[in-house]
Design a protein around this motif. Structure first.
Motif, PDB file in Angstrom:
ATOM      1  N   VAL A   3     -55.020  -2.865  64.844  1.00 29.93           N
ATOM      2  CA  VAL A   3     -55.761  -1.672  65.248  1.00 29.93           C
ATOM      3  C   VAL A   3     -57.169  -1.731  64.668  1.00 29.93           C
ATOM      4  O   VAL A   3     -57.344  -2.017  63.480  1.00 29.93           O
ATOM      5  N   ILE A   4     -58.173  -1.474  65.518  1.00 25.19           N
ATOM      6  CA  ILE A   4     -59.549  -1.317  65.051  1.00 25.19           C
ATOM      7  C   ILE A   4     -59.906   0.162  65.151  1.00 25.19           C
ATOM      8  O   ILE A   4     -59.885   0.735  66.246  1.00 25.19           O
ATOM      9  N   ARG A   5     -60.197   0.774  64.002  1.00 30.02           N
ATOM     10  CA  ARG A   5     -60.582   2.182  63.985  1.00 30.02           C
ATOM     11  C   ARG A   5     -62.090   2.290  63.837  1.00 30.02           C
ATOM     12  O   ARG A   5     -62.671   1.808  62.869  1.00 30.02           O
ATOM     13  N   CYS A   6     -62.727   2.921  64.810  1.00 25.55           N
ATOM     14  CA  CYS A   6     -64.177   3.055  64.811  1.00 25.55           C
ATOM     15  C   CYS A   6     -64.570   4.407  64.212  1.00 25.55           C
ATOM     16  O   CYS A   6     -64.231   5.458  64.771  1.00 25.55           O
ATOM     17  N   GLY A   7     -65.252   4.371  63.080  1.00 25.29           N
ATOM     18  CA  GLY A   7     -65.672   5.606  62.432  1.00 25.29           C
ATOM     19  C   GLY A   7     -64.493   6.446  62.008  1.00 25.29           C
ATOM     20  O   GLY A   7     -63.536   5.953  61.399  1.00 25.29           O
ATOM     21  N   SER A   8     -64.527   7.733  62.364  1.00 19.96           N
ATOM     22  CA  SER A   8     -63.462   8.667  61.984  1.00 19.96           C
ATOM     23  C   SER A   8     -62.492   8.940  63.125  1.00 19.96           C
ATOM     24  O   SER A   8     -61.816   9.979  63.146  1.00 19.96           O
ATOM     25  N   ALA A   9     -62.418   8.033  64.082  1.00 19.31           N
ATOM     26  CA  ALA A   9     -61.538   8.234  65.235  1.00 19.31           C
ATOM     27  C   ALA A   9     -60.092   8.429  64.792  1.00 19.31           C
ATOM     28  O   ALA A   9     -59.608   7.703  63.907  1.00 19.31           O
ATOM     29  N   PRO A  10     -59.376   9.400  65.371  1.00 24.39           N
ATOM     30  CA  PRO A  10     -57.965   9.591  65.027  1.00 24.39           C
ATOM     31  C   PRO A  10     -57.131   8.364  65.389  1.00 24.39           C
ATOM     32  O   PRO A  10     -57.389   7.707  66.402  1.00 24.39           O
ATOM     33  N   VAL A  11     -56.151   8.064  64.558  1.00 20.74           N
ATOM     34  CA  VAL A  11     -55.212   6.974  64.836  1.00 20.74           C
ATOM     35  C   VAL A  11     -53.833   7.597  65.018  1.00 20.74           C
ATOM     36  O   VAL A  11     -53.230   8.076  64.053  1.00 20.74           O
ATOM     37  N   PRO A  12     -53.305   7.658  66.239  1.00 21.36           N
ATOM     38  CA  PRO A  12     -51.998   8.269  66.478  1.00 21.36           C
ATOM     39  C   PRO A  12     -50.897   7.637  65.640  1.00 21.36           C
ATOM     40  O   PRO A  12     -50.959   6.454  65.280  1.00 21.36           O
ATOM     41  N   THR A  13     -49.890   8.438  65.331  1.00 21.37           N
ATOM     42  CA  THR A  13     -48.806   8.028  64.436  1.00 21.37           C
ATOM     43  C   THR A  13     -48.129   6.738  64.871  1.00 21.37           C
ATOM     44  O   THR A  13     -47.761   5.911  64.034  1.00 21.37           O
ATOM     45  N   VAL A  14     -47.971   6.537  66.170  1.00 19.20           N
ATOM     46  CA  VAL A  14     -47.255   5.365  66.663  1.00 19.20           C
ATOM     47  C   VAL A  14     -47.949   4.062  66.258  1.00 19.20           C
ATOM     48  O   VAL A  14     -47.319   2.996  66.204  1.00 19.20           O
ATOM     49  N   LEU A  15     -49.237   4.153  65.892  1.00 16.94           N
ATOM     50  CA  LEU A  15     -49.979   2.959  65.482  1.00 16.94           C
ATOM     51  C   LEU A  15     -49.998   2.777  63.966  1.00 16.94           C
ATOM     52  O   LEU A  15     -50.558   1.793  63.462  1.00 16.94           O
ATOM     53  N   GLY A  16     -49.395   3.713  63.237  1.00 13.45           N
ATOM     54  CA  GLY A  16     -49.500   3.716  61.784  1.00 13.45           C
ATOM     55  C   GLY A  16     -48.931   2.507  61.086  1.00 13.45           C
ATOM     56  O   GLY A  16     -49.395   2.129  60.007  1.00 13.45           O
ATOM     57  N   GLU A  17     -47.931   1.873  61.662  1.00 10.37           N
ATOM     58  CA  GLU A  17     -47.273   0.748  60.998  1.00 10.37           C
ATOM     59  C   GLU A  17     -47.978  -0.584  61.230  1.00 10.37           C
ATOM     60  O   GLU A  17     -47.599  -1.599  60.640  1.00 10.37           O
ATOM     61  N   HIS A  18     -49.020  -0.569  62.072  1.00  7.32           N
ATOM     62  CA  HIS A  18     -49.701  -1.823  62.398  1.00  7.32           C
ATOM     63  C   HIS A  18     -50.928  -2.027  61.507  1.00  7.32           C
ATOM     64  O   HIS A  18     -51.543  -1.060  61.062  1.00  7.32           O
ATOM     65  N   PRO A  19     -51.286  -3.287  61.231  1.00 10.05           N
ATOM     66  CA  PRO A  19     -52.479  -3.559  60.419  1.00 10.05           C
ATOM     67  C   PRO A  19     -53.715  -2.914  61.034  1.00 10.05           C
ATOM     68  O   PRO A  19     -53.826  -2.816  62.263  1.00 10.05           O
ATOM     69  N   ARG A  20     -54.645  -2.481  60.167  1.00 10.65           N
ATOM     70  CA  ARG A  20     -55.813  -1.752  60.652  1.00 10.65           C
ATOM     71  C   ARG A  20     -57.085  -2.296  60.016  1.00 10.65           C
ATOM     72  O   ARG A  20     -57.105  -2.643  58.838  1.00 10.65           O
ATOM     73  N   VAL A  21     -58.141  -2.354  60.818  1.00 11.94           N
ATOM     74  CA  VAL A  21     -59.471  -2.700  60.350  1.00 11.94           C
ATOM     75  C   VAL A  21     -60.377  -1.498  60.570  1.00 11.94           C
ATOM     76  O   VAL A  21     -60.433  -0.961  61.675  1.00 11.94           O
ATOM     77  N   GLU A  22     -61.066  -1.060  59.520  1.00 15.24           N
ATOM     78  CA  GLU A  22     -61.986   0.071  59.613  1.00 15.24           C
ATOM     79  C   GLU A  22     -63.387  -0.434  59.945  1.00 15.24           C
ATOM     80  O   GLU A  22     -63.897  -1.353  59.301  1.00 15.24           O
ATOM     81  N   CYS A  23     -64.027   0.168  60.970  1.00 12.85           N
ATOM     82  CA  CYS A  23     -65.369  -0.219  61.386  1.00 12.85           C
ATOM     83  C   CYS A  23     -66.256   1.014  61.465  1.00 12.85           C
ATOM     84  O   CYS A  23     -65.777   2.140  61.391  1.00 12.85           O
ATOM     85  N   SER A  24     -67.551   0.793  61.630  1.00 15.85           N
ATOM     86  CA  SER A  24     -68.457   1.910  61.873  1.00 15.85           C
ATOM     87  C   SER A  24     -68.189   2.468  63.264  1.00 15.85           C
ATOM     88  O   SER A  24     -67.501   1.848  64.088  1.00 15.85           O
ATOM     89  N   GLU A  25     -68.748   3.654  63.536  1.00 14.41           N
ATOM     90  CA  GLU A  25     -68.470   4.326  64.813  1.00 14.41           C
ATOM     91  C   GLU A  25     -68.841   3.445  66.001  1.00 14.41           C
ATOM     92  O   GLU A  25     -68.114   3.362  66.984  1.00 14.41           O
ATOM     93  N   VAL A  26     -69.997   2.807  65.918  1.00 17.19           N
ATOM     94  CA  VAL A  26     -70.361   1.770  66.887  1.00 17.19           C
ATOM     95  C   VAL A  26     -70.335   0.458  66.123  1.00 17.19           C
ATOM     96  O   VAL A  26     -71.261   0.151  65.372  1.00 17.19           O
ATOM     97  N   PRO A  27     -69.258  -0.321  66.257  1.00 14.34           N
ATOM     98  CA  PRO A  27     -69.092  -1.513  65.412  1.00 14.34           C
ATOM     99  C   PRO A  27     -70.271  -2.478  65.508  1.00 14.34           C
ATOM    100  O   PRO A  27     -70.806  -2.738  66.578  1.00 14.34           O
ATOM    101  N   THR A  28     -70.675  -2.968  64.347  1.00 13.39           N
ATOM    102  CA  THR A  28     -71.726  -3.975  64.293  1.00 13.39           C
ATOM    103  C   THR A  28     -71.129  -5.358  64.559  1.00 13.39           C
ATOM    104  O   THR A  28     -69.896  -5.529  64.607  1.00 13.39           O
ATOM    105  N   LYS A  29     -71.997  -6.343  64.697  1.00 12.64           N
ATOM    106  CA  LYS A  29     -71.552  -7.724  64.856  1.00 12.64           C
ATOM    107  C   LYS A  29     -70.668  -8.125  63.682  1.00 12.64           C
ATOM    108  O   LYS A  29     -69.621  -8.761  63.863  1.00 12.64           O
TER     109      LYS A  29
END
Length: 218
Positions: A3-29
């Motif tokens: 899962v790639i989370r952009c900024g403060s975007a909500p992450v639904p519960t069904v995705l909670g068990e999967h690995p996550r990468v936090e990015c800025s709201e508009v991801p940089t290179k």
């Protein structure tokens, strides 16, 4: 799957068990490169964020030749991209991202190699009228002065469509499908997926890339 989370975007519960990468709201290179590194052998990525975030990921997948990656999109509310590809939002989109199947859809890009997923608009500087000429393949969209040129991707071939809003015109606008939309203008300000360019341009084009991308869809 990752899962790639952009900024403060909500992450639904069904995705909670999967690995996550936090990015800025508009991801940089750098954000996207880090996410691709974390993805490793996984072949599906779920983007929680906005159309700009999804476009940033696909732009990097294009430039790194990773368009075989399966991509799911979870937006909190409807966006131009969810409407273009008939995607659900919120928890329903997250469930689709986990359980759905990917299919190939046309990838729309511009001459800079930047991907368009929802909508691009072109106006004159400061919101003034746009002066110039644009074509959808060989068919002229407009010549002269208009309020706004709007370009959107389509899930079916030929892959892109465009329309022009003319000053003081109340009639319903018509959309022209094409493989490529090309614009020449005195000065045009482009907003791609909600992000407005810093400088006016004299010409631009949006067209179907030679390879599709793999969208997890209903």
């Amino acid at each position: 799957m990752i899962v790639i989370r952009c900024g403060s975007a909500p992450v639904p519960t069904v995705l909670g068990e999967h690995p996550r990468v936090e990015c800025s709201e508009v991801p940089t290179k750098e954000d996207v490169n880090r996410a691709l590194y974390e993805i490793g052998h996984r072949r599906r990525v779920v983007v929680c964020g906005t159309d700009a975030g999804l476009a940033a990921l696909l732009t990097r997948l294009l430039r790194t030749e990773n368009l075989d990656m399966e991509v799911a999109y979870v937006a909190e509310d409807p966006t131009p991209a969810t409407r273009a590809y008939d995607l659900p939002t919120g928890s329903a989109a997250a469930k689709l991202g986990v359980r759905g199947e990917a299919r190939e859809v046309p990838l729309i890009r511009d001459e800079t190699g930047t991907v368009l997923v929802g909508e691009a608009t072109v106006t004159g500087p400061g919101g003034a009228h746009l002066v110039g000429e644009a074509y959808a393949d060989d068919e002229r969209i407009f010549s002269g002065e208009i309020d706004t040129l709007t370009v959107r991707p389509t899930p079916q071939l030929p892959g892109v469509r465009a329309t022009a809003a003319r000053p003081r015109r109340v009639l319903r606008r018509s959309w022209l499908p094409a493989r490529a939309v090309q614009l020449g203008t005195e000065a045009g300000v482009i907003t791609r997926d909600g992000v407005t360019g810093r400088r006016a341009v004299k010409r631009t084009s949006f067209y179907r890339h030679t390879e599709p991308w793999r969208l997890v869809s209903p």
